[in-house]
Design a protein around this motif. Structure first.
Motif, mmCIF file in Angstrom:
data_model
loop_
_atom_site.group_PDB
_atom_site.id
_atom_site.type_symbol
_atom_site.label_atom_id
_atom_site.label_comp_id
_atom_site.label_asym_id
_atom_site.label_seq_id
_atom_site.Cartn_x
_atom_site.Cartn_y
_atom_site.Cartn_z
ATOM 1 N N ASN A 184 3.866 -0.211 1.442
ATOM 2 C CA ASN A 184 2.693 -0.869 0.859
ATOM 3 C C ASN A 184 1.571 -1.018 1.890
ATOM 4 O OD1 ASN A 184 3.850 -2.836 2.420
ATOM 5 N ND2 ASN A 184 4.418 -4.162 0.722
ATOM 6 N N SER A 185 1.315 0.059 2.610
ATOM 7 C CA SER A 185 0.199 0.151 3.560
ATOM 8 C C SER A 185 0.242 -0.889 4.672
ATOM 9 C CB SER A 185 -1.137 0.072 2.820
ATOM 10 O OG SER A 185 -1.246 1.119 1.898
ATOM 11 N N GLY A 186 1.425 -1.292 5.074
ATOM 12 C CA GLY A 186 1.550 -2.185 6.214
ATOM 13 C C GLY A 186 1.577 -3.660 5.883
ATOM 14 N N SER A 187 1.527 -4.009 4.597
ATOM 15 C CA SER A 187 1.594 -5.424 4.232
ATOM 16 C C SER A 187 2.985 -6.004 4.476
ATOM 17 C CB SER A 187 1.231 -5.624 2.764
ATOM 18 O OG SER A 187 -0.097 -5.214 2.535
ATOM 19 N N ASN A 188 3.988 -5.164 4.394
ATOM 20 C CA ASN A 188 5.363 -5.619 4.599
ATOM 21 C C ASN A 188 6.120 -4.517 5.334
ATOM 22 O OD1 ASN A 188 7.699 -7.195 4.344
ATOM 23 N ND2 ASN A 188 8.270 -6.197 2.442
ATOM 24 N N SER A 201 -1.591 -2.695 8.662
ATOM 25 C CA SER A 201 -1.762 -1.252 8.485
ATOM 26 C C SER A 201 -2.127 -0.547 9.788
ATOM 27 C CB SER A 201 -2.816 -0.965 7.428
ATOM 28 O OG SER A 201 -4.070 -1.485 7.836
ATOM 29 N N GLY A 202 -2.710 -1.268 10.741
ATOM 30 C CA GLY A 202 -3.082 -0.659 12.016
ATOM 31 C C GLY A 202 -1.894 -0.232 12.853
ATOM 32 N N SER A 203 -0.710 -0.689 12.499
ATOM 33 C CA SER A 203 0.498 -0.320 13.245
ATOM 34 C C SER A 203 1.074 1.015 12.808
ATOM 35 C CB SER A 203 1.568 -1.403 13.085
ATOM 36 O OG SER A 203 1.150 -2.607 13.673
ATOM 37 N N ILE A 204 0.648 1.539 11.679
ATOM 38 C CA ILE A 204 1.217 2.790 11.177
ATOM 39 C C ILE A 204 0.956 3.897 12.193
ATOM 40 C CG2 ILE A 204 1.090 4.561 9.374
ATOM 41 C CD1 ILE A 204 0.405 2.317 7.387
ATOM 42 N N GLN A 205 2.040 4.480 12.721
ATOM 43 C CA GLN A 205 1.916 5.570 13.688
ATOM 44 C C GLN A 205 1.797 6.914 12.992
ATOM 45 O OE1 GLN A 205 5.476 4.686 15.914
ATOM 46 N NE2 GLN A 205 4.328 3.494 17.435
ATOM 47 N N THR A 206 2.453 7.051 11.858
ATOM 48 C CA THR A 206 2.305 8.220 11.000
ATOM 49 C C THR A 206 2.765 7.823 9.610
ATOM 50 O OG1 THR A 206 2.662 10.608 10.833
ATOM 51 C CG2 THR A 206 4.581 9.283 11.385
ATOM 52 N N TRP A 207 2.443 8.644 8.636
ATOM 53 C CA TRP A 207 2.851 8.375 7.259
ATOM 54 C C TRP A 207 3.104 9.694 6.558
ATOM 55 C CZ3 TRP A 207 -0.139 10.484 3.424
ATOM 56 C CH2 TRP A 207 -1.412 10.905 3.804
ATOM 57 N N THR A 208 3.794 9.593 5.440
ATOM 58 C CA THR A 208 4.043 10.761 4.603
ATOM 59 C C THR A 208 4.097 10.310 3.151
ATOM 60 O OG1 THR A 208 5.419 12.742 4.380
ATOM 61 C CG2 THR A 208 6.596 10.676 4.693
ATOM 62 N N LYS A 209 3.755 11.214 2.258
ATOM 63 C CA LYS A 209 3.834 10.945 0.830
ATOM 64 C C LYS A 209 4.946 11.808 0.255
ATOM 65 C CE LYS A 209 0.825 9.939 -3.009
ATOM 66 N NZ LYS A 209 -0.548 9.818 -3.461
ATOM 67 N N ILE A 210 5.716 11.265 -0.661
ATOM 68 C CA ILE A 210 6.917 11.936 -1.162
ATOM 69 C C ILE A 210 6.630 12.719 -2.438
ATOM 70 C CG2 ILE A 210 9.314 11.604 -1.897
ATOM 71 C CD1 ILE A 210 8.648 10.769 1.042
ATOM 72 N N ASP A 211 7.034 13.995 -2.426
ATOM 73 C CA ASP A 211 7.040 14.837 -3.621
ATOM 74 C C ASP A 211 8.506 15.150 -3.886
ATOM 75 O OD1 ASP A 211 6.856 16.704 -5.635
ATOM 76 O OD2 ASP A 211 5.328 17.920 -4.656
ATOM 77 N N ALA A 212 9.099 14.421 -4.807
ATOM 78 C CA ALA A 212 10.540 14.523 -5.057
ATOM 79 C C ALA A 212 10.882 15.309 -6.312
ATOM 80 C CB ALA A 212 11.150 13.119 -5.163
ATOM 81 N N GLU A 213 9.871 15.811 -7.010
ATOM 82 C CA GLU A 213 10.135 16.499 -8.271
ATOM 83 C C GLU A 213 9.660 17.944 -8.217
ATOM 84 O OE1 GLU A 213 8.332 14.166 -11.343
ATOM 85 O OE2 GLU A 213 9.686 12.478 -11.016
ATOM 86 N N PRO A 214 10.329 18.835 -8.953
ATOM 87 C CA PRO A 214 9.932 20.253 -8.944
ATOM 88 C C PRO A 214 8.657 20.489 -9.740
ATOM 89 C CG PRO A 214 11.711 19.912 -10.497
ATOM 90 C CD PRO A 214 11.513 18.601 -9.782
ATOM 91 N N PRO A 215 8.019 21.621 -9.490
ATOM 92 C CA PRO A 215 6.854 21.997 -10.304
ATOM 93 C C PRO A 215 7.252 22.164 -11.773
ATOM 94 C CG PRO A 215 7.023 23.390 -8.361
ATOM 95 C CD PRO A 215 8.292 22.602 -8.443
#
Length: 192
Positions: free
Chosen positions: A50-54, A98-112
């Motif tokens: 959640n963008s560094g809130s927790n 959110s300033g602590s995030i060193q890197t991030w990724t977004k998940i694509d877990a489903e096929p086309p």
């Protein structure tokens, strides 16, 4: 002096599949008098969805520098942070916001979701076959398509393989023969 740790980007680009590897590294810088640091004793690796809130500790006081993430949720954005403690008891700060995030990724877990576009019921011996994906435009994107054809429930044959095109000419049509086509897509994180 506290050691420094950092998380690597898990995948090429911003997207990762549901199962991916997180890696981190650290170093214990020299002391102010120039003497060597005592060396890293352990790492804590945190994540946030959640963008560094927790922040949640995913791996606590580990000596390894990688871990497997399995079953991450589709379209979830995961922020990552690592900190280390050295053998003298100095430790880096825990994450905060959110300033602590060193890197991030977004998940694509489903096929086309690829479909072959409808063809006319009758056509000449040369006609265009086209296909499309209805899902990947706002996800990791299509890496390639495979398209096959067959004659009246026969064996499937390759029409195009590993293509980024969305249409091709079929020039093997014969009078009175029924042809079937199917397509599949592979996205940029390997879902197919």
């Amino acid at each position: 002096v506290a050691p420094v740790a950092n998380v690597y980007q898990p995948s090429e680009g911003a997207w990762s599949p549901a199962n991916f590897v997180v890696k981190w590294e650290g170093n214990d810088p020299p002391n102010s008098d120039g003497s060597a640091g005592s060396g890293i004793k352990w790492y804590d690796v945190y994540y946030t969805t959640n963008s560094g809130s927790n922040w949640v500790i995913g791996r606590a006081q580990v000596t390894t520098t990688e871990t497997n993430v399995t079953g991450a949720g589709h379209l979830l954005t995961v922020g990552l942070y690592a900190r280390a403690m050295d053998n003298a008891g100095n430790e880096g700060p825990p994450p905060s916001g959110s300033g602590s995030i060193q890197t991030w990724t977004k998940i694509d877990a489903e096929p086309p979701q690829v479909t072959v576009n409808p063809l006319p019921e009758a056509s000449s011996h040369i006609f265009t076959v086209s296909w499309q994906d209805t899902k990947e435009q706002y996800e990791s994107g299509i890496r390639y398509y495979d398209v096959q054809w067959r004659v009246q429930n026969g064996q499937w044959q390759q029409l195009v393989y590993h293509t980024t095109a969305t249409s091709t000419q079929f020039n093997q049509g014969q009078n009175g023969v029924t042809y079937e086509f199917r397509a599949r897509g592979v996205d940029n994180v390997g879902n197919e």
